[in-house]
Motif scaffolding. Structure first.
Motif, mmCIF file in Angstrom:
data_model
loop_
_atom_site.group_PDB
_atom_site.id
_atom_site.type_symbol
_atom_site.label_atom_id
_atom_site.label_comp_id
_atom_site.label_asym_id
_atom_site.label_seq_id
_atom_site.Cartn_x
_atom_site.Cartn_y
_atom_site.Cartn_z
ATOM 1 N N SER A 74 -6.826 -2.195 -8.235
ATOM 2 C CA SER A 74 -6.021 -0.974 -8.214
ATOM 3 C C SER A 74 -6.023 -0.273 -6.882
ATOM 4 O O SER A 74 -5.739 0.921 -6.785
ATOM 5 N N GLY A 75 -6.341 -0.989 -5.817
ATOM 6 C CA GLY A 75 -6.385 -0.383 -4.507
ATOM 7 C C GLY A 75 -7.673 0.385 -4.282
ATOM 8 O O GLY A 75 -8.659 0.229 -5.012
ATOM 9 N N TYR A 76 -7.669 1.236 -3.265
ATOM 10 C CA TYR A 76 -8.890 1.942 -2.872
ATOM 11 C C TYR A 76 -9.493 2.725 -4.030
ATOM 12 O O TYR A 76 -8.802 3.434 -4.762
ATOM 13 N N GLY A 77 -10.802 2.586 -4.193
ATOM 14 C CA GLY A 77 -11.541 3.264 -5.245
ATOM 15 C C GLY A 77 -12.643 2.368 -5.783
ATOM 16 O O GLY A 77 -12.469 1.159 -5.900
ATOM 17 N N GLY B 281 -14.871 1.071 -1.846
ATOM 18 C CA GLY B 281 -15.238 2.470 -1.891
ATOM 19 C C GLY B 281 -16.734 2.699 -1.926
ATOM 20 O O GLY B 281 -17.533 1.773 -2.059
ATOM 21 N N CYS B 282 -17.094 3.959 -1.828
ATOM 22 C CA CYS B 282 -18.482 4.406 -1.852
ATOM 23 C C CYS B 282 -18.815 4.873 -3.261
ATOM 24 O O CYS B 282 -18.158 5.769 -3.797
ATOM 25 N N SER C 178 -5.579 5.049 1.272
ATOM 26 C CA SER C 178 -5.989 6.151 2.142
ATOM 27 C C SER C 178 -7.394 6.601 1.778
ATOM 28 O O SER C 178 -7.767 6.644 0.609
ATOM 29 N N CYS C 179 -8.180 6.941 2.790
ATOM 30 C CA CYS C 179 -9.557 7.353 2.539
ATOM 31 C C CYS C 179 -10.025 8.284 3.647
ATOM 32 O O CYS C 179 -9.424 8.350 4.711
ATOM 33 N N SER C 180 -11.114 8.996 3.398
ATOM 34 C CA SER C 180 -11.615 9.976 4.361
ATOM 35 C C SER C 180 -12.404 9.330 5.487
ATOM 36 O O SER C 180 -12.528 9.899 6.578
ATOM 37 N N VAL C 181 -12.967 8.160 5.232
ATOM 38 C CA VAL C 181 -13.729 7.415 6.245
ATOM 39 C C VAL C 181 -13.027 6.081 6.448
ATOM 40 O O VAL C 181 -12.883 5.312 5.505
#
Length: 435
Positions: free
Chosen positions: A261-264, A307-308, A405-408
């Protein structure tokens, strides 16, 4: 439910736990042969690949996890474009009568495994953990292996075994067509990468974490040192208890798909005890390797996970600087449906050949690479092994693409060295997966 993107056959479904056209100009490898040919310009064809999430990618019941796979429904895959360039004949899109995805020969070539696959794996057992029963699992596997010239893997010769989560060979779960697609995919990928390995299929009663986790435990109890898991769901505060109950097995390589599902972040890919496996787009190239890879990303809701983690502690060997907890992924392999793999399946669909993608492809591939590398050392966590070979020629560093899209930046964007979507990269032989 997410809205359906205009270029997709169907929506990925609800979030889990609630539940180009140019031909290659280099030498290409074709299914079952391994013959290098020089590609000419491919015929002008409509090649947009469309695909749909397999039925098990949308859980039927609250509390169930989802499989991480897509099935191609139209357009021309990367493999079909190669064939068109070779023959000058436009193949049929999504034609179940012939393979339309990458073959064992292709995959071994891409990951430097041709020699190891021929000589290694005897006596090793790869366990495939999935939910529900596939009544045609053994016969479909036989068709795949026969077509590609792989040795027979049957119950009769001791290579194949199917059990329930309690180890029973007779009292099996109810059959499910969606999960049967997933099972065929997983069995075929184990066969493609490690044809000399034995295969143990453990079928959970349902797709809950408890039942799938018990199936992981049963696989280890039955002696498997390599356990592939192609499912996942949203993280929860219960995950650390699941870690200790189901995934803390030293000396066993447990692989888990990172999500589609993409970033996450997803669980159990976020478990500190497993090798989390991201997904790539795999294409032929004129470089010395003959192949190139980038992050698999089709849209904001379709692509490899990363992801984290919000809950799982960071393992000692993972040293990226911004995520203080467990980071996904560790390594990666092909997952883009447009560059997908051939699978034979017959339960609940027209019996025939299908092309699949998703990180359900990459997880069993990596489990099988571990198997080629040999039995893990007692007391070790094989998830650490690729980190010991980070930034070496034992791994193909994937440096292009993003899954959202992500913050880091490195959480979602490929870069030199470690990144979330592809980890340390993809296999280049077996060295990075040996103890």
């Amino acid at each position: 439910m997410r809205s359906t993107p205009p270029d997709r056959a169907s929506d990925r479904g609800s979030r889990r736990r609630i539940g180009a056209a140019a031909a290659a100009t280099a030498a290409l490898l074709f299914a079952g042969f391994g013959t290098a040919v020089q590609a000419d310009a491919a015929p002008s064809v409509s090649s947009k690949v469309t695909y749909t999430a397999t039925p098990c990618a949308t859980p039927k019941h609250k509390g169930e996890l989802a499989c991480n796979s897509y099935r191609v429904t139209g357009g021309l895959t990367a493999y079909q474009k190669q064939q068109a360039a070779k023959t000058g004949i436009t193949p049929k899109a999504a034609d179940a009568s012939t393979p339309s995805g990458y073959s064992p020969t292709n995959l071994r070539s891409a990951y430097g495994l041709t020699s190891a696959a021929a000589s290694n794996g005897s006596g090793e057992t790869i366990a495939i953990v999935d939910a529900y029963n596939d009544p045609n699992a053994e016969s479909d596997l036989a068709t795949y292996r026969s077509y590609y010239g792989l040795s027979a893997c049957t119950t009769a010769n001791g290579c194949f075994k199917k059990v329930s989560q309690t180890g029973s060979t007779t009292s099996l779960p109810s059959s499910d067509a969606g999960w049967s697609e997933e099972i065929s995919l997983d069995l075929d990928m184990a066969s493609a990468i490690c044809p000399n390995c034995n295969i143990l299929l453990v079928e959970a009663t349902s797709a809950t974490m408890a039942n799938l986790g018990k199936s992981v435990n049963e696989a280890v109890t039955l002696g498997a040192k390599f356990v592939s898991n192609s499912y996942g769901g949203s993280e929860s505060s219960s995950d650390t208890s699941y870690d200790s109950s189901y995934f803390n097995h030293t000396g066993v390589a447990i692989t888990v798909s990172a999500g589609d599902s993409g970033y996450g972040a997803e669980y159990p890919a976020a478990s500190r005890y497993v090798t989390s496996v991201g997904g790539t787009k795999l294409s032929t190239s004129s470089n010395s390797r003959g192949w190139t890879e980038s992050v698999w990303n089709t849209s904001s809701t379709e692509g490899t996970g990363s992801g984290c983690s919000s809950y799982d502690a960071k393992p000692s060997w993972q040293t990226d600087t911004s995520c203080t907890k467990r980071m996904i992924s560790d390594v990666s392999a092909v997952a883009d449906p447009a560059t997908g793999v051939s699978v034979y399946d017959s339960y609940g669909v027209t019996a025939g050949w299908y092309t699949f993608g998703g990180t359900s492809v990459s997880a069993p591939i990596i489990a099988s690479v571990y198997a080629l590398a040999g039995t893990p050392a007692s007391g070790t966590y094989p998830a650490q092994y690729p980190y010991d070979y980070a930034s070496t020629s034992s791994l193909n560093d994937v440096t292009s693409g993003s899954n959202g899209s992500c913050s880091v930046s490195y959480y979602c964007t490929a870069t030199t060295g470690y990144d979330g979507p592809t980890g340390w990269g993809t296999p280049e032989g077996i060295t990075a997966f040996a103890n």
